[in-house]
Motif scaffolding. Structure first.
Motif, PDB file in Angstrom:
ATOM      1  N   TRP A 229     -16.408  52.451  -9.695  1.00 24.94           N
ATOM      2  CA  TRP A 229     -17.522  52.696  -8.785  1.00 24.94           C
ATOM      3  C   TRP A 229     -18.676  51.751  -9.104  1.00 24.94           C
ATOM      4  O   TRP A 229     -19.303  51.198  -8.212  1.00 24.94           O
ATOM      5  CB  TRP A 229     -17.983  54.152  -8.852  1.00 24.94           C
ATOM      6  CG  TRP A 229     -19.270  54.349  -8.115  1.00 24.94           C
ATOM      7  CD1 TRP A 229     -20.490  54.593  -8.665  1.00 24.94           C
ATOM      8  CD2 TRP A 229     -19.481  54.261  -6.707  1.00 24.94           C
ATOM      9  NE1 TRP A 229     -21.445  54.685  -7.683  1.00 24.94           N
ATOM     10  CE2 TRP A 229     -20.845  54.474  -6.462  1.00 24.94           C
ATOM     11  CE3 TRP A 229     -18.639  54.012  -5.624  1.00 24.94           C
ATOM     12  CZ2 TRP A 229     -21.389  54.453  -5.191  1.00 24.94           C
ATOM     13  CZ3 TRP A 229     -19.190  54.000  -4.352  1.00 24.94           C
ATOM     14  CH2 TRP A 229     -20.553  54.214  -4.150  1.00 24.94           C
ATOM     15  N   GLN A 230     -18.946  51.547 -10.385  1.00 28.25           N
ATOM     16  CA  GLN A 230     -20.056  50.691 -10.766  1.00 28.25           C
ATOM     17  C   GLN A 230     -19.816  49.244 -10.342  1.00 28.25           C
ATOM     18  O   GLN A 230     -20.748  48.551  -9.953  1.00 28.25           O
ATOM     19  CB  GLN A 230     -20.293  50.789 -12.279  1.00 28.25           C
ATOM     20  CG  GLN A 230     -21.572  50.175 -12.751  1.00 28.25           C
ATOM     21  CD  GLN A 230     -22.802  50.857 -12.193  1.00 28.25           C
ATOM     22  OE1 GLN A 230     -22.766  52.008 -11.789  1.00 28.25           O
ATOM     23  NE2 GLN A 230     -23.894  50.138 -12.156  1.00 28.25           N
TER      24      GLN A 230
ATOM     25  N   THR B 202     -20.526  49.113  -6.609  1.00 28.03           N
ATOM     26  CA  THR B 202     -21.862  49.552  -6.219  1.00 28.03           C
ATOM     27  C   THR B 202     -22.674  48.491  -5.468  1.00 28.03           C
ATOM     28  O   THR B 202     -23.291  48.811  -4.460  1.00 28.03           O
ATOM     29  CB  THR B 202     -22.644  50.033  -7.455  1.00 28.03           C
ATOM     30  OG1 THR B 202     -22.000  51.184  -7.962  1.00 28.03           O
ATOM     31  CG2 THR B 202     -24.067  50.371  -7.129  1.00 28.03           C
TER      32      THR B 202
ATOM     33  N   ALA C  86     -24.568  45.663 -12.813  1.00 26.38           N
ATOM     34  CA  ALA C  86     -23.633  46.667 -12.306  1.00 26.38           C
ATOM     35  C   ALA C  86     -22.196  46.200 -12.477  1.00 26.38           C
ATOM     36  O   ALA C  86     -21.325  46.969 -12.896  1.00 26.38           O
ATOM     37  CB  ALA C  86     -23.917  46.954 -10.834  1.00 26.38           C
TER      38      ALA C  86
ATOM     39  N   GLY D  91     -19.741  47.793 -15.314  1.00 29.29           N
ATOM     40  CA  GLY D  91     -18.541  48.426 -14.775  1.00 29.29           C
ATOM     41  C   GLY D  91     -17.274  47.825 -15.339  1.00 29.29           C
ATOM     42  O   GLY D  91     -16.304  48.537 -15.627  1.00 29.29           O
TER      43      GLY D  91
ATOM     44  N   ILE E 159     -25.988  50.215 -18.563  1.00 25.93           N
ATOM     45  CA  ILE E 159     -25.990  50.390 -17.115  1.00 25.93           C
ATOM     46  C   ILE E 159     -27.291  51.043 -16.655  1.00 25.93           C
ATOM     47  O   ILE E 159     -27.848  50.675 -15.617  1.00 25.93           O
ATOM     48  CB  ILE E 159     -24.753  51.201 -16.672  1.00 25.93           C
ATOM     49  CG1 ILE E 159     -23.480  50.374 -16.876  1.00 25.93           C
ATOM     50  CG2 ILE E 159     -24.871  51.637 -15.221  1.00 25.93           C
ATOM     51  CD1 ILE E 159     -22.192  51.142 -16.658  1.00 25.93           C
TER      52      ILE E 159
ATOM     53  N   ASN F  26     -28.460  55.433  -8.694  1.00 23.98           N
ATOM     54  CA  ASN F  26     -27.023  55.357  -8.946  1.00 23.98           C
ATOM     55  C   ASN F  26     -26.745  54.929 -10.381  1.00 23.98           C
ATOM     56  O   ASN F  26     -25.898  55.510 -11.054  1.00 23.98           O
ATOM     57  CB  ASN F  26     -26.363  54.376  -7.967  1.00 23.98           C
ATOM     58  CG  ASN F  26     -24.899  54.179  -8.272  1.00 23.98           C
ATOM     59  OD1 ASN F  26     -24.101  55.081  -8.102  1.00 23.98           O
ATOM     60  ND2 ASN F  26     -24.552  53.001  -8.751  1.00 23.98           N
ATOM     61  N   ASP F  27     -27.458  53.917 -10.855  1.00 23.50           N
ATOM     62  CA  ASP F  27     -27.212  53.429 -12.210  1.00 23.50           C
ATOM     63  C   ASP F  27     -27.626  54.442 -13.269  1.00 23.50           C
ATOM     64  O   ASP F  27     -26.977  54.549 -14.315  1.00 23.50           O
ATOM     65  CB  ASP F  27     -27.935  52.104 -12.434  1.00 23.50           C
ATOM     66  CG  ASP F  27     -27.257  50.951 -11.701  1.00 23.50           C
ATOM     67  OD1 ASP F  27     -26.185  51.188 -11.109  1.00 23.50           O
ATOM     68  OD2 ASP F  27     -27.794  49.837 -11.711  1.00 23.50           O
TER      69      ASP F  27
ATOM     70  N   VAL G  63     -24.678  57.094 -13.086  1.00 26.02           N
ATOM     71  CA  VAL G  63     -23.410  56.564 -13.623  1.00 26.02           C
ATOM     72  C   VAL G  63     -23.546  56.251 -15.111  1.00 26.02           C
ATOM     73  O   VAL G  63     -22.684  56.615 -15.916  1.00 26.02           O
ATOM     74  CB  VAL G  63     -22.958  55.319 -12.831  1.00 26.02           C
ATOM     75  CG1 VAL G  63     -21.790  54.630 -13.512  1.00 26.02           C
ATOM     76  CG2 VAL G  63     -22.577  55.700 -11.418  1.00 26.02           C
ATOM     77  N   GLY G  64     -24.633  55.585 -15.503  1.00 25.91           N
ATOM     78  CA  GLY G  64     -24.825  55.242 -16.915  1.00 25.91           C
ATOM     79  C   GLY G  64     -24.993  56.465 -17.794  1.00 25.91           C
ATOM     80  O   GLY G  64     -24.440  56.540 -18.892  1.00 25.91           O
TER      81      GLY G  64
END
Length: 140
Positions: free
Chosen positions: A24-25, A28, A46, A50, A81, A98-99, A102-103
């Motif tokens: 996903w990353q 992104t 990103a 990822g 991230i 988002n980061d 996710v991170g």
């Protein structure tokens, strides 16, 4: 199912989660419409974060008992991230959110892998309640 087998399965599933987070990353910048412009020599955080997450996720999936050393690397990659959008110029608020998600999740995966792969302390008589024997520090 033994507790050891349950831990190994959970470590494998954490590897799958890290793989999905990494994929996903990587996607992104395209999915969220991030600008990939800039100097041709730089890789967006990103994509680089990822890619590291995808490569690291292969070990817990394939060999859970050997995944111990990947835990701190997952945590470092997760924080990398998270810091990426603030270090790069022109990141939108959606990309930053988002980061962070996710991170942060990848850092939690690293923490969970470290908890599941830690070595238990050996059981000695001194660690059992009620023992005041001279041989207390001998293994049981």
């Amino acid at each position: 199912m033994t507790p050891r087998l349950a831990h190994l399965r959970l470590i494998s599933w954490l590897g799958v989660a890290a793989l999905l987070l990494g994929l996903w990353q990587i996607s992104t910048p395209i999915a969220l419409g991030d600008d990939l412009g800039g100097p041709a020599t730089t890789i967006p955080p990103a994509i680089s974060g990822g890619t590291v997450a995808v490569v690291l996720s292969l070990l817990p999936m394939m060999s859970p008992p050997d995944a111990r050393w990947t835990a701190p690397l997952f945590t470092i990659t997760g924080w990398w991230i998270v810091a990426g959008p603030w270090l790069a110029e022109g990141a939108t608020s959606l990309v930053r959110l988002n980061d962070v998600v996710v991170g942060g999740t990848l850092a939690l995966v690293g923490f969970a892998v470290s908890l599941l792969t830690r070595q238990p302390k050996p059981l000695t008589r001194a660690s059992l309640p009620g023992f005041t024997d001279l041989r207390a520090h001998e293994p049981v």
